[in-house]
Each structure stands twice: as structure tokens, then as C-alpha cells.
Enzyme design. Structure first.
Site, short mmCIF file in Angstrom:
data_model
loop_
_atom_site.label_atom_id
_atom_site.label_comp_id
_atom_site.label_asym_id
_atom_site.label_seq_id
_atom_site.Cartn_x
_atom_site.Cartn_y
_atom_site.Cartn_z
CB ALA A 128 1.50 1.85 1.63
CG HIS A 148 2.59 -4.18 -4.53
ND1 HIS A 148 3.67 -4.75 -3.92
CD2 HIS A 148 2.68 -2.86 -4.28
CE1 HIS A 148 4.39 -3.82 -3.33
NE2 HIS A 148 3.81 -2.66 -3.52
NE ARG A 161 6.56 4.57 -4.32
CZ ARG A 161 7.31 3.50 -4.53
NH1 ARG A 161 7.90 2.91 -3.54
NH2 ARG A 161 7.46 3.00 -5.74
CB CYS A 191 -0.98 -0.71 5.26
SG CYS A 191 -1.52 0.88 4.58
#
Lengths: 75, 491
Positions: free
Chosen positions: B65, B195, B96, B62
Site C-alpha cells: 500500500a 514508502h 486515494r 501494508c
């Protein structure tokens, strides 16, 4: 009206970018392309077209501008 | 050459789509395509960045994230508050493997989880006060942090808390940047919008803070943009750039600091690795500061050499000479790796399904090893990603966007790749089918894969996955019936 950005790609062509929709497309033609008058209708390679008020040719690209969408050609 | 011809691939897509109801079939058809080099624009053959269909398994994240997990999270000397209920922060914590150097909990905070832990009363009465108190506590407990980001989770957007006001006030009180990021998960169809939002927050709250300040610059300053140092990737890239004679001023954002980010507007060239997550800020810097950006690809020697030369061409002859010297120096090492692994991997077929850049970037690395990519696709790529991918993969290669679990399984069953390169969520499905899987997001506890050093690890990882004797001893469930009794007992 939408904020757009025009930059030059590596090959020297103009690239159109619409941040709101993350839309990137090559500009196939620009209506006015003289030093004192630059802009007008932009035809994109995805079939869309946008209009920017003609301005003096910017000394440096990229440049952010306001553009109006003409027609609803692209997706 | 692809394993299937164009017609066969088209037939395969049609067959796989057959099980869907009409409406779902119509939608999914747009997301599956056969690569065609004659098509110049991907939108003519594949649709991307659209909402996933409810009910079909999808593998997306989402907006939160995208912002917390990808762009902001790896900035190591800042504290990133997951503002909202505890789950989003906790389940995305340290997933990550963004490596960093520093003392965790003292001056670096990468693997820690800070959350405002919303309860019912915070949702009802608002959580502004809680956030202000949290920032105070952080300042007391971790005085060496260099800034705070407030990563909104969904409820914050729903109840309309004014995190901007709290942040401004807190920033003045502690005299450090406090950045509100409106990255509520529901905002976009995938992490991709996260982003974008994160980049915009950096632009508005961080980037111009050192404008006009003195800075000792060199003609060779560059910044690594869009490398999150997963498994040490950014370090492997940085070594190469420094050997080329360049000075890496900033790493965005793996092992990066907020000071580096503020200094980035002083560089001469931005080197953009993950186009999907960081093109927004690169565009902004190009416009505002006149810094050109260049995409590069450090996967596999062919692409490394290509990219290094492209980067060097931007600078003067000393850099070009150093680059050529570097390429020559590493060539024997590369030849050795290829000589060792190519005979073992030659002709093996790979199917990829990854997020932002790897569906196209790693293709060169596989080809260096003699392997072939027969299908590829993005979880959250946009049209421009596919535009670039079309050129990278062979004609008639299968392309799939936001593939569903069912489709990916069927494609794998039919195309029978020797290996699947994907994420953790696909791992057990394909391993149970008897197909080796390498994780391409987080390197599955290995890495780095970037750069020359990374290629050695990449080649080894692919080999150990494929050569693992377990695959010969494993019978997938649907073949069990055909297996003689004595073998089944062994299994």
C-alpha cells in the site's frame, strides 16, 4: 556495522540517521572534531552511541558512513 | 487549553486500558500518552512504528500500500503493475483520488489497474514468464507509456521470483525504464516501510538517469516532494509557489511524471510536505546532489504564511517581495473566510486520527478557525513524527499511536469531541454515535485543503459537517431508551 548518515539540521547541530531502522537522533557529542580528524564516538540524545572511524572533516554534509554500535543503550 | 487536565487524561488512558488482558495492556500502554511540552523526545513518552497486536482492530496498510498506493501509484505516465493475485491491485485501485491531467488509457494511467493476476500454477511454477509477457502486451496496447513499475505482492516474495532480472531484460527490449519494487506487503509493520522501499527503488532505478545531461536551469527551481495531489492538493500548493516566483520543476508524485522525477536532481531546493513518505529520497538528494530540503505546511493561513516566508528566506529579495505581495493579496480573502466561519466553528473540539502528516499539519488550520484539537495520533508515524507533533498540540492533549478501534471509540465517548477527522474506516462508527466525521485522507469527495484556495474549502467542509441538521435528529442507540416514544417514531 551499519550504514548511517550524518547531516546538519537547521539549527546547525549534527543529526544522526540510521536508514535501516529509520532512527533519527541528534548527536550530542562527537569525539574528534578537528579538520584533519573527525569522528570517533558519537553520543546520541536518545542514549545510544556509535563509533565511526575518524576521517578528515567532510567538506559537505550530509555524508553516509559506516558506523559500529557501542553498547545497547537505545531501545 | 485542553478539555481535560493532565491527571484526568492519564486517568482516562488507565481506565480505557483496564479491559485488556495484562499482556495486551502492557503493550498498549506504551502507545498512549499525554502530551507534555517538557519532553523533548517523543520516545520517552510514546512508542511508535511497532507491530500491531493481533486481535485488536487496527487501521494500517501494508508495504505494498505504501509503495503502490502512495509513492509510485500517482506517477501518471507510468504503468504500475500489481504483480501477483488480482486482489491487492483491484481493491487499492483509485482509492486515494490522486488527481491528474491527461487522457487515461492513452498517455496517463492513474486510475487503471494492471495486474499479472496470479493463479495457482503461477505460484507453483513461478510467474517470471507471465510478467515478461505482460510487459510485452502493455507495450503493444499502450505504446505511449513512459515506463513500468513492478509492484510485488506478497506471493512474489514468498516464491522468490526474480523480478529484477525480468525487469532488466524487458527494459532493454522496450527501451523504457522498468522498475522492480520489492514492496511485498509482509515486509514491514505498516505502509511506512513501503514508502522507504519505494524511495529506494526510485533512487536506484530512476533518479540518476539524466545525470550529466543538459538542462536549462533557473535559480528558482524547486520540487514539490511528498504531495500526492489528493483532491488536487498539489495543484493548490503549486499555485502558491509559482506566485512566489518559483519554478516548480517536479511534483512527487501526484500528477507527476517520470521525466519530472529524473529532472529533480537539478533543482535548488526540495520542498517536502509528507515527511514520513518521502524523507528518504530527500535525504539521498541532499547527500548526492547537495540539494537541501525543507519541510513546509500549507494547511491554513497561519501555517501558509509561516511556510512561505521560510521558503522565501532561502531565495533572494525578488522572491521575498513577491511572497509578501502574495500574502498581502490573499489576506482579505482569508479574513473573509475566517470572519464567515469562525463564529460558527469557534470552540469546537476535534479529534484526529490520520496517517502520515495530517495529525500535526492540519492543527494550524483548525486553530485558524477557532477550533481545538483535543486528541491526535498516527496510524503509521515514527518517533520523529511524534517529536514534531509534541510541539504542535497543547499540553495535556491526548496522543495515541496505532490506536485500536476499541480505544478510539472509548476516547471519543469520554472526550466528546464535536467532530472526528479520520479515514473511511472510522466514518460509520462515529456517525452512528452521532458525531460528525470528516475524512482527512481522501477529503471525502471534496478538497483540495492545501493552500489559500484549499483553506476556503476546508473551512466550508468543516462547517457543513458540523452544521448538518441530521445530528440534531439522530439519537445514538445507547440513548434510545431514554427517548420518549413519540420522538422514537419520528426517528
Amino acid at each position: 556495522m551499519a550504514n548511517i548518515m550524518i547531516r546538519r539540521n537547521e539549527a546547525g547541530g549534527l543529526v544522526f540517521y540510521l536508514p535501516k531502522r529509520d532512527l533519527e537522533a541528534s548527536i550530542e557529542s562527537i569525539e574528534f572534531d578537528a579538520d584533519d580528524k573527525w569522528g570517533g564516538e558519537l553520543k546520541l540524545d536518545n542514549g545510544g552511541s556509535y563509533y565511526i572511524d575518524p576521517i578528515a572533516r567532510p567538506p559537505r554534509l550530509p555524508i553516509s558512513l559506516r558506523a559500529r554500535r557501542l553498547g545497547a543503550a537505545e531501545d | 487549553m485542553a478539555v481535560l487536565t493532565r491527571d484526568e487524561t492519564e486517568a482516562l488512558i488507565a481506565e480505557v486500558l483496564e479491559v485488556y488482558p495484562d499482556k495486551a495492556k502492557k503493550d498498549r500502554t506504551k502507545h498512549l500518552a499525554v502530551n507534555d511540552h517538557d519532553v523533548e523526545q517523543s520516545k520517552k513518552c510514546i512508542t511508535s512504528n511497532r507491530k500491531s497486536l493481533p486481535g485488536v482492530m487496527t487501521i494500517r496498510g501494508c508495504a505494498y500500500a505504501g509503495s503502490k498506493g502512495v509513492v509510485w501509484g500517482p506517477i501518471k505516465d507510468m504503468i504500475h503493475i500489481s504483480h501477483g493475485p488480482v486482489g491487492c491491485g483491484q481493491y487499492s485501485r483509485a482509492g486515494r483520488r490522486n488527481y491528474y491531467v491527461g487522457t487515461t488509457g492513452v498517455d496517463t494511467f492513474g486510475t487503471m489497474n494492471f495486474t499479472s493476476d496470479f493463479q495457482e500454477k503461477d505460484i507453483v511454477f513461478g510467474g517470471d514468464k507471465k510478467l515478461a509477457k505482460l510487459i510485452e502486451e502493455i507495450e503493444t496496447l499502450f505504446p505511449l507509456h513512459k515506463g513500468i513499475s513492478v509492484q510485488s505482492e506478497c506471493p512474489i516474495g514468498l516464491i522468490g521470483d526474480d523480478i529484477e532480472a525480468v525487469s532488466k531484460k524487458a527494459s532493454a527490449a522496450i527501451d523504457k525504464p522498468v522498475v522492480p519494487v520489492r514492496c511485498e506487503g509482509f515486509r514491514g509493520v505498516s505502509q511506512s516501510l513501503g514508502h522507504h522501499i519505494a524511495n529506494d527503488a526510485i533512487r536506484d532505478w530512476v533518479l540518476d538517469k539524466r545525470d550529466g545531461q543538459e538542462y536549462e536551469s533557473t535559480p528558482y527551481d524547486v520540487a514539490i516532494i511528498g504531495d500526492y495531489n489528493i483532491g488536487g492538493d498539489a495543484w493548490a500548493s503549486r499555485i502558491l509557489l509559482e506566485e512566489m516566483g518559483l519554478r516548480v520543476v517536479a511534483q512527487w508524485s501526484g500528477d507527476g511524471t517520470i521525466a519530472e522525477m529524473m529532472n529533480t536532481p537539478k533543482v535548488k531546493l526540495n520542498l517536502l510536505h509528507c515527511y514520513r513518505s518521502m524523507n528518504y529520497i530527500s535525504r539521498h538528494m541532499e547527500e548526492k546532489y547537495g540539494i537541501p530540503y525543507m519541510e513546509y505546511n500549507f494547511f491554513g493561513p497561519t501555517k501558509i504564511i509561516e511556510s512561505c516566508r521560510k521558503i522565501a528566506a532561502f531565495f533572494d529579495d525578488t522572491i521575498k517581495e513577491k511572497t509578501e505581495a502574495m500574502i498581502a493579496r490573499y489576506q482579505p480573502m482569508m479574513d473573509e473566510i475566517i470572519a464567515k466561519y469562525r463564529p460558527r466553528l469557534e470552540g469546537k473540539k476535534v479529534m484526529l486520527y490520520v496517517g502520515g502528516l495530517r495529525p500535526r499539519h492540519v492543527i494550524g488550520a483548525y486553530e485558524d478557525l477557532g477550533m481545538e484539537v483535543i486528541g491526535t495520533g498516527y496510524e503509521f508515524g515514527h518517533n520523529d513524527d511524534y517529536d514534531r507533533t509534541i510541539k504542535e498540540v497543547g499540553d495535556a492533549t491526548l496522543l495515541y499511536d496505532d490506536v485500536t478501534g476499541f480505544e478510539l471509540e472509548e476516547f471519543v465517548k469520554r472526550l466528546k469531541p464535536d467532530m472526528v477527522g479520520s479515514g473511511i474506516k472510522e466514518k460509520y462508527i462515529f456517525q452512528k454515535m452521532g458525531i460528525p466525521l470528516r475524512q482527512m485522507h481522501s477529503w471525502d469527495y471534496s478538497g483540495p485543503y492545501h493552500g489559500y484556495d484549499g483553506f476556503a474549502i476546508f473551512a466550508r467542509d468543516m462547517d457543513i459537517a458540523l452544521a448538518n441538521p441530521v445530528w440534531d435528529n439522530m439519537v445514538p442507540p445507547w440513548k434510545k431508551a431514554a427517548v420518549p416514544d413519540e420522538l422514537q417514531k419520528v426517528a
